[in-house]
Scaffold this active site. Structure first.
Site, mmCIF file in Angstrom:
data_model
loop_
_atom_site.group_PDB
_atom_site.id
_atom_site.type_symbol
_atom_site.label_atom_id
_atom_site.label_comp_id
_atom_site.label_asym_id
_atom_site.label_seq_id
_atom_site.Cartn_x
_atom_site.Cartn_y
_atom_site.Cartn_z
ATOM 1 N N HIS A 50 54.115 56.958 49.367
ATOM 2 C CA HIS A 50 54.191 56.411 48.007
ATOM 3 C C HIS A 50 55.083 55.172 47.959
ATOM 4 O O HIS A 50 55.648 54.852 46.909
ATOM 5 C CB HIS A 50 54.722 57.442 47.000
ATOM 6 C CG HIS A 50 54.064 58.778 47.096
ATOM 7 N ND1 HIS A 50 52.943 59.119 46.375
ATOM 8 C CD2 HIS A 50 54.344 59.860 47.878
ATOM 9 C CE1 HIS A 50 52.579 60.364 46.680
ATOM 10 N NE2 HIS A 50 53.405 60.829 47.609
ATOM 11 N N GLU A 104 49.119 37.134 54.912
ATOM 12 C CA GLU A 104 48.431 37.186 53.616
ATOM 13 C C GLU A 104 46.965 36.805 53.779
ATOM 14 O O GLU A 104 46.083 37.408 53.159
ATOM 15 C CB GLU A 104 49.132 36.263 52.621
ATOM 16 C CG GLU A 104 50.515 36.777 52.255
ATOM 17 C CD GLU A 104 51.387 35.723 51.592
ATOM 18 O OE1 GLU A 104 50.905 35.012 50.700
ATOM 19 O OE2 GLU A 104 52.558 35.604 51.976
ATOM 20 N N SER A 146 16.068 27.804 59.009
ATOM 21 C CA SER A 146 17.233 28.615 59.380
ATOM 22 C C SER A 146 17.986 27.996 60.543
ATOM 23 O O SER A 146 18.950 28.566 61.044
ATOM 24 C CB SER A 146 16.770 30.024 59.761
ATOM 25 O OG SER A 146 15.805 29.967 60.800
ATOM 26 N N ASN A 180 8.943 37.716 64.712
ATOM 27 C CA ASN A 180 9.545 38.904 64.096
ATOM 28 C C ASN A 180 10.216 39.810 65.125
ATOM 29 O O ASN A 180 11.339 40.278 64.914
ATOM 30 C CB ASN A 180 8.495 39.699 63.316
ATOM 31 C CG ASN A 180 7.946 38.892 62.156
ATOM 32 O OD1 ASN A 180 8.440 37.794 61.869
ATOM 33 N ND2 ASN A 180 6.921 39.408 61.497
ATOM 34 N N TYR A 229 8.595 43.258 58.217
ATOM 35 C CA TYR A 229 9.424 42.063 58.149
ATOM 36 C C TYR A 229 9.262 41.363 56.808
ATOM 37 O O TYR A 229 8.159 41.236 56.287
ATOM 38 C CB TYR A 229 9.068 41.080 59.294
ATOM 39 C CG TYR A 229 9.890 39.811 59.216
ATOM 40 C CD1 TYR A 229 11.169 39.770 59.774
ATOM 41 C CD2 TYR A 229 9.443 38.692 58.518
ATOM 42 C CE1 TYR A 229 11.960 38.639 59.657
ATOM 43 C CE2 TYR A 229 10.219 37.559 58.394
ATOM 44 C CZ TYR A 229 11.485 37.532 58.968
ATOM 45 O OH TYR A 229 12.266 36.423 58.848
HETATM 46 N N1 ARG Z 1 14.141 32.618 60.723
HETATM 47 C C1 ARG Z 1 13.517 33.877 60.693
HETATM 48 C C2 ARG Z 1 14.591 34.962 60.495
HETATM 49 O O1 ARG Z 1 15.698 34.676 60.665
HETATM 50 C C3 ARG Z 1 12.807 34.131 61.982
HETATM 51 C C4 ARG Z 1 11.615 34.997 61.848
HETATM 52 C C5 ARG Z 1 10.578 34.286 61.062
HETATM 53 N N2 ARG Z 1 9.413 35.073 60.911
HETATM 54 C C6 ARG Z 1 8.525 34.816 59.990
HETATM 55 N N3 ARG Z 1 7.502 35.570 59.906
HETATM 56 N N4 ARG Z 1 8.664 33.816 59.144
HETATM 57 O O2 ARG Z 1 14.317 36.080 60.168
#
Ligand code: ARG
Length: 464
Positions: free
Chosen positions: A161, A295, A28, A115, A322
């Protein structure tokens, strides 16, 4: 080079390196690197707490904090690029810290999971995002008020309208936009209450057996409340859905304003002219001057609605607590907030470049029986029931249409044929420029009330 698994925060039980395709897909970092500064700020508070609660030695806590402060300067610098091999921003910061202060860095992740950490980072980001969007909203409101202040007496038709309804002043419509934006801003204030809840201390999902002090962390980070259920703390993304929703509603409101201004800048309406600086041309038709900015703004609502819908759909049916699905939240949220801020900024600038074609406006007023309602109200003041007055004026409108005239052009004897209550005064009633001055209800487009509204907004928004 060290095997890939040693760069992970979770390598211990793994004996194979992650497949590179999986690594790329799950990473990420490209998105969440924007959270770096927030991640460090959260870590500084966490490190202070670990020392204060004697979970780690006070000296280690101090070294963590100094190290993190150095890391903060690095990641806050404009050109910073994280080591692309890190899985996410949390890992990247952890590794930077280890390079900065050595093995003591490994005590930082005590009593913490990514998390609860990612939820904290995101909440800190949202807090800033709310403040920035609110500032951008104020700049648009100020630009609207600036434009409005020159047009408290500029009479135009108001529409329902998309048909001409009754005379208003142009400033009144611009102030309607100011009201809409004030609600958009209020919505953000209300979301902020739910952003401002500290998730840290929830751990992965079940809290910790270590003697942490969550209230202290909350105080350091300026959170008035603490999430009181560890499961909810790591699973909750309501604040993201709400912020996306507030952005979507704001986007819809901006699209409505954009649409009005697009119509107003057509030759058919002829109400606005755009400066060259904010208009665009056609590659084929040499005469064209187009309102592309508006636009794009109108179309942008489609994207922010999409981001809301996308994230609601990601969330739907997710079991507690999570799940990695939640990783998609940042991409959608960042896009939505970036678009929102850019859209507001460009709109504020745009408003500084529109001119009202006052010479053209009479054309819109002259060709229509805009004051028919005023005439009915006039009869009401002479004791006629409104529904009867409505019918009388309707008869006059039909009469004038049969004769190919405007209501204003009917002769006094023609008026009196329909009702003897009409006198010489009736003709004045039909003048749109006078109509607005006769309005007396609170919130109506009487130029005097509109000027007061502008003064009130100026005080509220702190402008000249
Ligand atoms: N990149 C993860 C997210 O955006 C961070 C948390 C990752 N936690 C895990 N248990 N893999 O949510």
């Amino acid at each position: 080079m060290a095997p890939a698994r040693s760069r992970k925060l979770w390598g211990g039980r793994f004996s194979q390196a992650t497949d590179p395709v999986v690594e790329r897909y799950t990473s990420s970092l490209a998105v969440d690197q924007r959270l770096a500064v927030y991640d460090v700020d959260g870590s500084i508070a966490h490190a202070k707490m670990l020392g204060r609660c004697r979970i780690i030695p006070a000296a280690d806590s101090r070294r963590l904090v100094t190290g993190l402060q150095r890391v903060r300067r690095v990641v806050a610098a404009p050109g910073w690029r994280p080591d692309h091999r890190a899985e996410d921003v949390h890992t990247a910061i952890q590794q930077l810290l280890e390079r900065t202060i050595g093995p003591v860095a490994r005590t930082l992740h005590t009593a913490r999971s990514r998390n609860d950490q990612v939820s904290l980072d995101l909440r800190l980001y949202c807090r800033d995002a709310v403040a920035r969007v609110q500032q951008a909203i104020v700049r648009v409101q100020q630009a609207l008020i600036q434009l409005a202040s020159g047009h408290t007496r500029t009479v135009i038709p108001g529409y329902t309208h998309l048909q001409r309804g009754q005379p208003i002043v142009l400033a009144h419509q611009l102030l309607a936009y100011v009201e809409m934006l004030a609600r958009d801003s209020e919505r953000l204030v209300s979301v902020e209450r739910r952003i401002n809840v500290l998730p840290l201390g929830a751990g992965a999902l079940a809290g910790t057996s270590l003697p942490i002090d969550r209230a202290y962390v909350a105080k350091l980070l300026g959170f008035p409340r603490i999430a009181l259920n560890s499961l909810d703390a790591v699973a909750d993304r309501d604040f993201v859905m709400e912020l996306l929703s507030a952005a979507a509603i704001l986007g819809v409101n901006l699209s409505r304003m954009a649409e009005d201004l697009i119509l107003w800048s057509t030759e058919e309406f002829g109400i606005l002219a755009l400066d060259d600086a904010v208009a665009t041309g056609s590659s084929l038709m040499p005469q064209k001057k187009n309102p592309d900015v508006l636009e794009l703004l109108r179309g942008q609502a489609g994207l922010v609605i999409g981001q809301l819908t996308a994230f609601l759909t990601v969330m739907k049916g997710l079991p507690l607590t999570y799940n990695r699905d939640l990783q998609w939240d940042k991409r959608l949220l960042f896009e939505s907030i970036d678009l929102t801020r850019d859209g507001l900024d460009v709109f504020a600038r745009f408003l500084g470049h529109v001119r009202v074609r006052t010479d053209q406006l009479n054309r819109l007023l002259e060709t229509d029986s805009l004051c028919a309602t005023d005439l009915a109200d006039h009869l009401v003041q002479r004791g006629v029931a409104f529904s009867d007055a409505h019918r009388i004026v309707g008869t006059l409108v039909a009469l004038s249409e049969r004769q190919g005239k405007r209501l204003q052009e009917l002769q006094m004897n023609e008026l009196q044929q329909v009702s003897t209550l009409f006198d010489a005064h009736a003709r004045e009633i039909l003048d749109p420029n006078r109509s607005v001055w006769r309005k007396r209800s609170v919130g109506s487009p009487n130029p005097r009330l509109v000027a007061q509204a502008i003064a009130r907004w100026r005080r509220r928004l702190n402008t000249r």
